[in-house]
Motif scaffolding. Structure first.
Motif, PDB file in Angstrom:
ATOM      1  N   ALA A  53       0.849  -1.191   0.000  1.00 30.12           N
ATOM      2  CA  ALA A  53       0.000   0.000   0.000  1.00 30.12           C
ATOM      3  C   ALA A  53       0.886   1.244   0.000  1.00 30.12           C
ATOM      4  O   ALA A  53       1.877   1.309   0.725  1.00 30.12           O
ATOM      5  CB  ALA A  53      -0.907  -0.002   1.225  1.00 30.12           C
ATOM      6  N   ILE A  54       0.525   2.207  -0.819  1.00 29.06           N
ATOM      7  CA  ILE A  54       1.294   3.444  -0.968  1.00 29.06           C
ATOM      8  C   ILE A  54       0.438   4.630  -0.534  1.00 29.06           C
ATOM      9  O   ILE A  54      -0.714   4.752  -0.926  1.00 29.06           O
ATOM     10  CB  ILE A  54       1.709   3.657  -2.443  1.00 29.06           C
ATOM     11  N   LYS A  55       1.036   5.515   0.257  1.00 25.19           N
ATOM     12  CA  LYS A  55       0.389   6.765   0.655  1.00 25.19           C
ATOM     13  C   LYS A  55       1.223   7.908   0.104  1.00 25.19           C
ATOM     14  O   LYS A  55       2.395   8.055   0.424  1.00 25.19           O
ATOM     15  CB  LYS A  55       0.300   6.862   2.185  1.00 25.19           C
ATOM     16  N   TYR A  56       0.637   8.684  -0.797  1.00 21.31           N
ATOM     17  CA  TYR A  56       1.336   9.834  -1.362  1.00 21.31           C
ATOM     18  C   TYR A  56       1.369  10.960  -0.334  1.00 21.31           C
ATOM     19  O   TYR A  56       0.410  11.190   0.384  1.00 21.31           O
ATOM     20  CB  TYR A  56       0.639  10.341  -2.625  1.00 21.31           C
ATOM     21  N   THR A  57       2.488  11.662  -0.300  1.00 24.59           N
ATOM     22  CA  THR A  57       2.613  12.844   0.548  1.00 24.59           C
ATOM     23  C   THR A  57       3.039  14.015  -0.329  1.00 24.59           C
ATOM     24  O   THR A  57       3.487  13.821  -1.465  1.00 24.59           O
ATOM     25  CB  THR A  57       3.664  12.637   1.662  1.00 24.59           C
ATOM     26  N   PHE A  58       2.906  15.204   0.196  1.00 24.92           N
ATOM     27  CA  PHE A  58       3.294  16.393  -0.547  1.00 24.92           C
ATOM     28  C   PHE A  58       4.765  16.313  -0.957  1.00 24.92           C
ATOM     29  O   PHE A  58       5.129  16.608  -2.081  1.00 24.92           O
ATOM     30  CB  PHE A  58       3.038  17.645   0.296  1.00 24.92           C
TER      31      PHE A  58
END
Length: 66
Positions: A53-58
């Motif tokens: 699972a990937i969580k994009y951040t700024f």
């Protein structure tokens, strides 16, 4: 297979994931029955999916562009 992918996406979304990568599938033997061995228990193959699972951040979005 499509139903399993949808379940995987829902599970990842519970943790705030934006995407899933490296999805793999495998067949896993499972046993039907109770903890105590009883007559009528049998083993069947179940399709199992896993992924990252990937969580994009700024900050990650800034790294991708120039």
């Amino acid at each position: 297979m499509d139903d399993l992918v949808q379940l995987l996406k829902k599970e990842a979304a519970k943790y705030g994931a934006d995407a899933i990568i490296e999805i793999t599938s495998m067949s896993e033997a499972r046993e039907v029955g109770t903890i105590v061995i009883t007559e009528g228990n049998y083993v069947y193959d179940a399709m199992v999916l896993s992924g990252i699972a990937i969580k994009y951040t700024f900050e990650a979005k800034k790294l991708g562009g120039n």
